[in-house]
Design an enzyme around this catalytic site. Structure first.
Site, short mmCIF file in Angstrom:
data_model
loop_
_atom_site.label_atom_id
_atom_site.label_comp_id
_atom_site.label_asym_id
_atom_site.label_seq_id
_atom_site.Cartn_x
_atom_site.Cartn_y
_atom_site.Cartn_z
N GLU A 58 105.93 -33.18 5.85
CA GLU A 58 106.23 -34.31 6.73
C GLU A 58 106.24 -33.90 8.20
O GLU A 58 105.73 -34.59 9.05
CB GLU A 58 107.60 -34.87 6.31
CG GLU A 58 108.04 -36.09 7.07
CD GLU A 58 107.55 -37.39 6.43
OE1 GLU A 58 106.63 -37.31 5.61
OE2 GLU A 58 108.09 -38.44 6.77
N ASP A 59 106.84 -32.74 8.48
CA ASP A 59 107.14 -32.41 9.88
C ASP A 59 106.36 -31.26 10.49
O ASP A 59 106.56 -30.94 11.66
CB ASP A 59 108.64 -32.07 10.02
CG ASP A 59 109.51 -33.27 9.70
OD1 ASP A 59 108.99 -34.39 9.76
OD2 ASP A 59 110.70 -33.08 9.39
#
Ligand code: MN
Length: 710
Positions: free
Chosen positions: A76-77
């Site tokens: 996600e990051d």
């Protein structure tokens, strides 16, 4: 922050067979991926996944879960991809990380508190593997532990509210009590710091003025039980500020009235001992009425079992007492996990963490023992599906639900007027089955009405009821319309026009109140147009030699007497025969049968032979040329096709090229050289189908093509 070797050692302490190398690699991979990212606290971002892994190791979770904890934010990051993770850590870990990532994405879709229950169910339904949910919960727990560092106040309270509404109840549902208590308390701290402070102050005061009440009550309870021959361990504790607060709200009482701030737990050996302990306590102390609950005979849905009671205890304080066996206690504290762990401890295999792997193995196999499924809350919502509206509203629907069900769940009006649907941005047929997390967009039109066809695929009661109600009301309209046409044609054939006043005067002969009633009877086939004419003009009947039903032997009525099937919706008063699949442009004839209305056949349909002796049932009908070509008709073909590679592709490409849509395909017979199949094609009219047939016949792969008859 926990060091790499500390984490590995901790996991190895309860799982000596853990994949040390994979753990080390995950630690390093996550550290590098997050690089110089920082949390709002100023800590390196990497401290977060490490703490999450640590929380998971407290619960003695398996190696894959710990690795997932380390990696859970990388896709996600950071620049890391799912392929990286799959390549480095294998399919299982990739699947888990993907699951956690999906949950995090869903989280951002909807933050409407009123839908909390649905959201919890969605999270459960989406976490097909319980480990996904456990990692997500641990992630939330650590985020709550560091909530004070989030600078934006609105964001802080949104996170706290979400924790209160969704994650704490979920932790309770999967049975992890200490996570639930901590999540709740930390959310409470953010949402209502004043209330929490005042409760804390009061507790401090009680503690200081009363001394060690908990300790004194504990030992007195133990003695009382022993005197009555019950061997038990008694544990006392103060209730959490949040649970005290909730009680104050629920009972609408002030703090000074709130006396039962202590809870005691009595742990006994056997189930019978629970009731014996209860008897001893009730025999010794004054019972607070209305507080006794027997969750031993009737466990809570999450498998919680205990006896609950409240008494005025040794110091004349109201106290709550829970009585349970050790096994019940484990289930209460650890939920799904415990049930398995407890059994494991009793067997030769002492490796406690194994409960999870075995739980998952059982879940993976369809033939799960009934008894076990009762304890696994993951299966709880497998019969439901959760979808979003474009605005982010979450809808709970039964499995198998379609966009039409969704539309009716939004509003009756939306259902009645729905014309098409998009799922996740793509146009789909209305009969498409919805999946968890789908975003559903419904297009409506003011001129649309519910279709009788929908009844064939909707699954919700509401949709079905609305469609049927509409079809019922419309069907009468349609019968009236059809009946009026039939009567008018019958009169015209006799050289007369329908005169409303004249017709009204004979209503009584047919026991009808209104003209509509009469027309409806004719439309439904309870009465023929000729009968209506004969009663209206009795003299005309006497003067005639034989019945004037001109089409009695299968001959179609002359054009001007044919009933146009205009504005009649197939499926209500009019049905297109399934034997011959009549198409617009073909010569057709109608058979009216009692209670069923009009069935339209092609004029050469063999079924018609059955009606030769019943001339009164025949009605001349014709297609209405002015009708828009919106409705698709189905033509059925029997095709003999060469049994060789590519011939099916040739067939479908001919049909596709001609804008025909295959709605059904069935292989009737398969031989070495050829196979015979039945194909239903949606076409606009008979010419359309004829063109397709002609082109199919020209294809070398096709042996023969015929329309299916009879
Ligand atoms: Mn995270």
């Amino acid at each position: 922050m926990m060091r790499q070797y500390e984490l590995v050692e901790r996991v190895k302490s309860y799982d000596p067979g853990a994949d040390e190398d994979a753990l080390n690699r995950a630690y390093v991979f996550s550290m590098k991926a997050h690089g110089t990212q920082k949390r709002e606290s100023g800590d390196p971002y990497f401290s977060h996944p490490v703490e999450v892994a640590g929380i998971l190791s407290d619960k003695k979770l398996d190696c894959d879960s710990i690795i997932t904890g380390l990696l859970h934010d990388t896709v996600e990051d950071t620049l890391a991809t799912m392929e990286d993770i799959q390549g480095l850590f294998g399919d299982d870990v990739a699947r888990l990380v993907d699951g956690v990532t999906k949950l995090s994405q869903i989280e951002t879709l909807s933050d409407r508190a009123k839908q909390a229950e649905n959201f919890r169910k969605l999270l459960l339904a989406m976490s097909q593997d319980i480990r996904v949910l456990l990692v997500k919960q641990a992630d939330r727990l650590h985020n709550m532990r560091t909530l004070q560092f989030v600078r934006n106040e609105k964001k802080r309270s949104r996170i706290a509210l979400e924790t209160m509404d969704i994650y704490a109840p979920l932790a309770e549902r999967i049975g992890i009590r200490d996570w639930k208590d901590e999540l709740e308390d930390r959310a409470f701290m953010e949402l209502n710091p004043d209330a929490r402070d005042s409760i804390e102050r009061r507790l401090t005061f009680l503690r200081e003025s009363g001394g060690d009440i908990v300790g004194r009550v504990t030992s007195e309870l133990t003695q009382t039980l022993a005197k009555n021959g019950v061997e038990a361990d008694v544990f006392g504790r103060e209730k959490s500020p949040y649970s005290i607060w909730r009680k104050m709200q629920r009972k609408n009482i002030g703090f000074e009235q709130l006396s039962d701030i202590m809870a005691f737990r009595v742990i006994v050996e056997r189930v019978e001992d629970c009731y014996q302990a209860l008897g001893a306590i009730h025999g010794h102390y004054r019972v607070v009425p209305g507080r006794f609950k027997d969750y031993v005979s009737i466990p809570k849905p999450n498998d919680y079992r205990s006896l609950h009671t409240s008494v005025y205890g040794p110091e004349n304080q109201r106290i709550e007492i829970q009585i349970r066996t050790e096994e019940m206690h484990q289930v209460a504290e650890l939920g799904v996990a415990a049930h398995w762990q407890f059994k494991q401890n009793r067997t030769t295999d002492g490796r406690q963490y194994r409960w999870l792997r075995e739980l998952l193995e059982i879940l993976d196999h369809a033939e799960a023992p009934e008894e076990f499924l009762e304890h696994t809350k993951l299966e709880m919502f497998s019969d439901q599906v959760f979808c979003f509206s474009p605005k982010g509203d979450l809808m709970e629907l039964p499995r198998g639900a379609t966009p039409v069900d969704f539309a009716y769940a939004v509003h009756t009006e939306v259902g009645d007027r729905c014309v098409s649907a998009k799922i996740n941005g793509h146009a789909v047929p209305l009969r498409t089955e919805l999946k968890n997390g789908d975003q559903v967009e419904i297009q409506t039109s003011k001129v649309q009405t519910p279709s009788p066809m929908w009844d064939g695929f909707v699954v919700t009661g509401k949709a079905r009821a609305c469609i049927r109600r509409f079809v019922r009301s419309q069907t009468r309209e349609q019968y009236i319309r059809l009946g009026r046409e039939i009567v008018e044609k019958a009169f015209r054939r006799e050289g007369r026009k329908v005169v409303t006043r004249t017709l009204k005067s004979v209503l009584v002969s047919f026991s009808c109140r209104t003209l509509d009633d009469l027309f409806a009877m004719v439309g439904q086939g309870q009465l023929t147009g000729q009968e209506v004419f004969d009663v209206t003009y009795p003299s005309a009947k006497r003067g005639r030699k034989r019945p004037a039903t001109s089409n009695g032997n299968g001959k179609a009525a002359p054009e001007e007497f044919a009933v146009p099937i205009r504005g009649l919706i197939p499926g209500m008063a009019v049905h297109l025969a399934a034997c011959c699949h009549p198409l617009p442009g073909e010569q057709i004839v109608g058979i009216v049968s009692t209670g069923k209305g009009l069935t339209v056949h092609t004029k050469d349909c063999e079924t018609l032979e059955n009606f030769v002796e019943m001339p009164e049932q025949w009605v001349g009908v014709q297609w209405d040329d002015s009708a828009e070509g919106t409705a698709n008709h189905v033509g059925r073909l029997i095709v003999i096709l060469a049994n060789r590679p590519g011939s099916l592709a040739a067939l479908t490409s001919v049909i596709g090229r001609n804008n025909g849509n295959i709605s059904n395909l069935k292989i009737n017979d398969r031989a070495e050289e050829f196979f015979e199949m039945q194909i239903d094609i949606e076409v606009s009219d008979v010419k359309h189908l004829t063109n397709i047939i002609a082109e199919l016949r020209a294809d070398p792969a096709v042996g023969s093509v015929e329309r299916a008859r009879g």
